[in-house]
Write a protein that holds these residues in place. Structure first.
Motif, mmCIF file in Angstrom:
data_model
loop_
_atom_site.group_PDB
_atom_site.id
_atom_site.type_symbol
_atom_site.label_atom_id
_atom_site.label_comp_id
_atom_site.label_asym_id
_atom_site.label_seq_id
_atom_site.Cartn_x
_atom_site.Cartn_y
_atom_site.Cartn_z
ATOM 1 N N ARG A 331 0.860 -1.183 0.000
ATOM 2 C CA ARG A 331 0.000 0.000 0.000
ATOM 3 C C ARG A 331 0.899 1.236 0.000
ATOM 4 N N SER A 333 1.467 5.347 -0.507
ATOM 5 C CA SER A 333 0.846 6.674 -0.491
ATOM 6 C C SER A 333 1.958 7.715 -0.530
ATOM 7 N N THR A 382 -0.396 -6.659 5.451
ATOM 8 C CA THR A 382 -0.174 -5.529 4.557
ATOM 9 C C THR A 382 1.156 -4.846 4.860
ATOM 10 N N ALA A 384 3.173 -1.321 4.134
ATOM 11 C CA ALA A 384 2.839 0.059 3.773
ATOM 12 C C ALA A 384 4.109 0.850 3.508
#
Length: 658
Positions: A331, A333, A382, A384
């Motif tokens: 993930r 960002s 997950t 990140a």
């Protein structure tokens, strides 16, 4: 590793139409100029070409432009007497005219290639280099920042900057060259303005322009092979591919192994020694524990490495690999204006340790901070990767970074110079701040930073020493300040302290969500006016709220109208908003705003106020009126629209913020 784009650029020979200028230039003279100044001409073309082409294709295109600057036959010069900083002993009229002529041809072709247009066609092939990828040597943080700034300019803007910094030409000479290369007069002026906006990297004047560094030298190249297996495939290519796919699938399917040493990172598709050095955990830089006490600039680069997993080489290798090439399960960002590519060199390690239920690694490459997080139990889950641009930070802007978020609670990693932390509710200015415990590594206890917005009944802000910050959902909290534009010595933005500052933030805190998601560096409040309300309605304050971003662009400005008779803590009325406006900042320390206000009697009024430089206000349109001071009060009808203009002390006009 760069990906090549499947696009082409026009690299046809420029037109040899004669101009009404000095004597002709023969082919031998032009060839001599190209041979003598070939590295400089190639560098000029490389810097002006579109950065989106990819470095390998950009290098080949730059060499093609320089070589195709040779005319087919005798030609006349295409510029009128432009003085040049001649290099390496170029003397005489013949030498000057020859270099000016081929430089103009290179400039014209590069600008044509930089224009946005429909799918491009090549009239002649690029130089071919079979089996090799060619690209300039990597530079440092200054070169990376300059390359990022140049990529945001138009083709003429890059050309103007390069002609200034590399060729050392004056503005009138740059404008003349751009016009001779086919740029309109107004566009040439705009290009000079764009070049003015490029920030000067630190240390760029010590040893000459950064444009002369190896980062931008397409003649000093690194060579790496392309896919060797593909070049050697013949009739048995399909069988080899199937076997390789079966073997790789078996390895990847093994539990707990993921992508091998890279964890959740995508598989490496090529070998690059420079990139591999940047991803080697043994080469990570680490500041000395007390380097911040003697550093010339206190920022993230002076933070020591902290945490209980600093020696976990496997963890650091996974974090670096995921940053370089995040897999599909990661993930990712990135804050606004932040590049998501890999670091150009070995980054600095800031933190590696367990935070609540995750293992977190913080890395800093001089321009960005990367936060890598994975499950602490090693059972997958997950992964990140968060990136934020945090360049040009100072001690006030580098007080803390977010380590982790859990159920609205945030743990911060504080700067080594922070000795105490506390939480303050901005909507209760008279309340006492609540202390927050710091560990020996500078990690805070969980802090509740999620405000109660429906309705807005509380807004927690964290105070590190004298700095007050607000969490807007990004890696670095935004610093909160109070004061007029300009430097602190002249009453500029300063730390939030004192009754006026706390009361102003009490009625502004609930507007902070309007600043979220923009990569905000700081938010400042400036009370630029106080106005007496009609019909004995008391007084109202006019405030300007300005959010500055880390990337410089994308600022947001709010003009607020705050009657003192409203409920304490109530958010002020937003009179106007603007994105990218210099209003209320050091470049334009002035503002004018207006609002329709309803008195207790039911009558409506147009109220307007300006900053200290305003000496008169005029309203036209649906409401007409005039004042000879900084405030205006005029009777109005509900829903009326008016155009406000202010008169400044120097006689200039100021339009209202809208």
């Amino acid at each position: 590793m760069e990906q090549q784009q499947a696009t082409a650029i026009p690299l046809d020979d420029t037109d040899d139409t004669d101009a009404d200028t000095a004597g002709p230039i023969d082919v031998e003279q032009a060839e001599a100029a190209i041979v003598e100044h070939y590295p400089r001409l190639v560098r000029l073309a490389y810097l002006i070409l579109p950065p989106g082409m990819g470095r390998t294709r950009r290098v080949l295109a730059a060499h093609a432009l320089a070589q195709r600057a040779l005319p087919r036959n005798q030609a006349r010069p295409e510029v009128q007497e432009v003085e040049l900083p001649w290099q390496r002993g170029t003397k005489g009229t013949a030498g000057d005219a020859g270099y000016a002529y081929v430089r103009l041809r290179v400039l014209r072709s590069a600008l044509r290639a930089a224009r946005p247009r429909r799918p491009w066609m090549l009239s002649a092939p690029l130089p071919l280099v079979w089996g090799l990828r060619l690209f300039p040597r990597s530079g440092g943080a200054d070169e990376l920042a300059l390359d990022k700034a140049l990529s945001e300019l138009t083709g003429p803007g890059r050309a103007a900057y390069v002609l200034r910094e590399l060729e050392r030409l004056e503005d009138r000479e740059v404008r003349a060259l751009l016009q001779a290369a086919g740029v309109d007069g107004d566009d040439a002026l705009d290009a000079l303005d764009e070049a003015d906006e490029v920030p000067e990297p630190a240390g760029s004047r010590d040893d000459g322009s950064l444009l002369e560094s190896a980062e931008f030298d397409p003649c000093s190249l690194q060579a790496r092979p392309t896919d060797l297996m593909r070049r050697r495939q013949h009739l048995r290519a399909l069988l080899v591919a199937v076997v390789a796919l079966v073997v790789c699938g078996s390895l990847l399917g093994m539990p707990g192994e993921g992508w091998g040493r890279g964890g959740a990172a995508a598989p490496s598709y090529a070998r690059n020694p420079s990139s591999e050095r940047a991803l080697d955990p043994e080469r990570l830089t680490r500041a000395e524990p007390f380097a911040w006490r003697t550093a010339t600039r206190a920022d993230f680069s002076s933070w020591p490495a902290r945490g209980d997993r600093l020696g976990d080489t496997a963890l650091l290798r996974r974090a670096l690999a995921v940053w370089a090439r995040p897999g599909s399960s990661v993930r990712v960002s990135a804050a606004a204006g932040t590049q998501s590519g890999p670091p150009s060199g070995p980054p600095q390690l800031l933190y590696a340790g367990v935070v609540d239920q995750a293992v977190v690694v913080l890395l800093y490459d001089g321009l960005r901070v990367a936060r890598y997080a994975e499950a602490s139990d090693g059972e997958g889950g997950t992964v990140a990767l968060d990136l934020a641009r945090l360049d040009a930070a100072d001690a006030a802007a580098s007080t803390a970074l977010v380590l982790g978020r859990t159920d609205g609670n945030v743990r911060f990693l504080t700067a080594p110079w922070v000795r105490r932390a506390s939480v303050r509710d901005l909507l209760r200015p008279a309340g006492r701040p609540r202390p927050v415990r710091l560990t020996t590594d500078g990690v805070t206890d969980p802090v509740r930073t999620v405000p109660r917005l429906r309705p807005c009944r509380g807004w927690p802000a964290v105070q590190f020493g004298s700095r007050l910050v607000a969490d807007l959902g990004e890696l670095a909290p935004a610093r909160l300040t109070y004061g007029g534009p300009g430097t602190t010595s002249r009453g500029g933005p300063r730390d939030v302290a004192g009754r006026d500052a706390l009361l102003s933030w009490e009625r502004t805190a609930c507007r902070l969500p309007l600043m979220a998601g923009r990569g905000v560096r700081s938010v400042n409040i400036w009370r630029f006016g106080v106005q007496r309300l009609p019909e004995r309605g008391g007084r109202a304050a006019w405030l300007c709220t300005r959010a500055e971003t880390w990337r410089g662009a994308g600022s947001r400005v709010l003009a607020q109208f705050q009657p003192w008779t409203t409920r304490r803590g109530a958010a002020g009325m937003v009179a106007a908003t603007a994105d990218g406006s210099p209003a209320c900042g050091p470049r334009a320390p002035r503002v004018l705003a207006g609002v329709l206000w309803k008195a207790r009697s039911g009558r409506w009024f147009l109220l307007a106020a300006g900053s200290r430089q305003v000496t008169g206000i005029t309203a036209n349109g649906g409401v007409r009126g005039r004042s000879h001071g900084r405030a205006l009060t005029v009777r109005a009808k509900p829903g009326a629209h008016a155009t406000l203009k202010g008169r400044l002390r120097n006689g200039d006009r100021l339009t209202a913020l809208h």
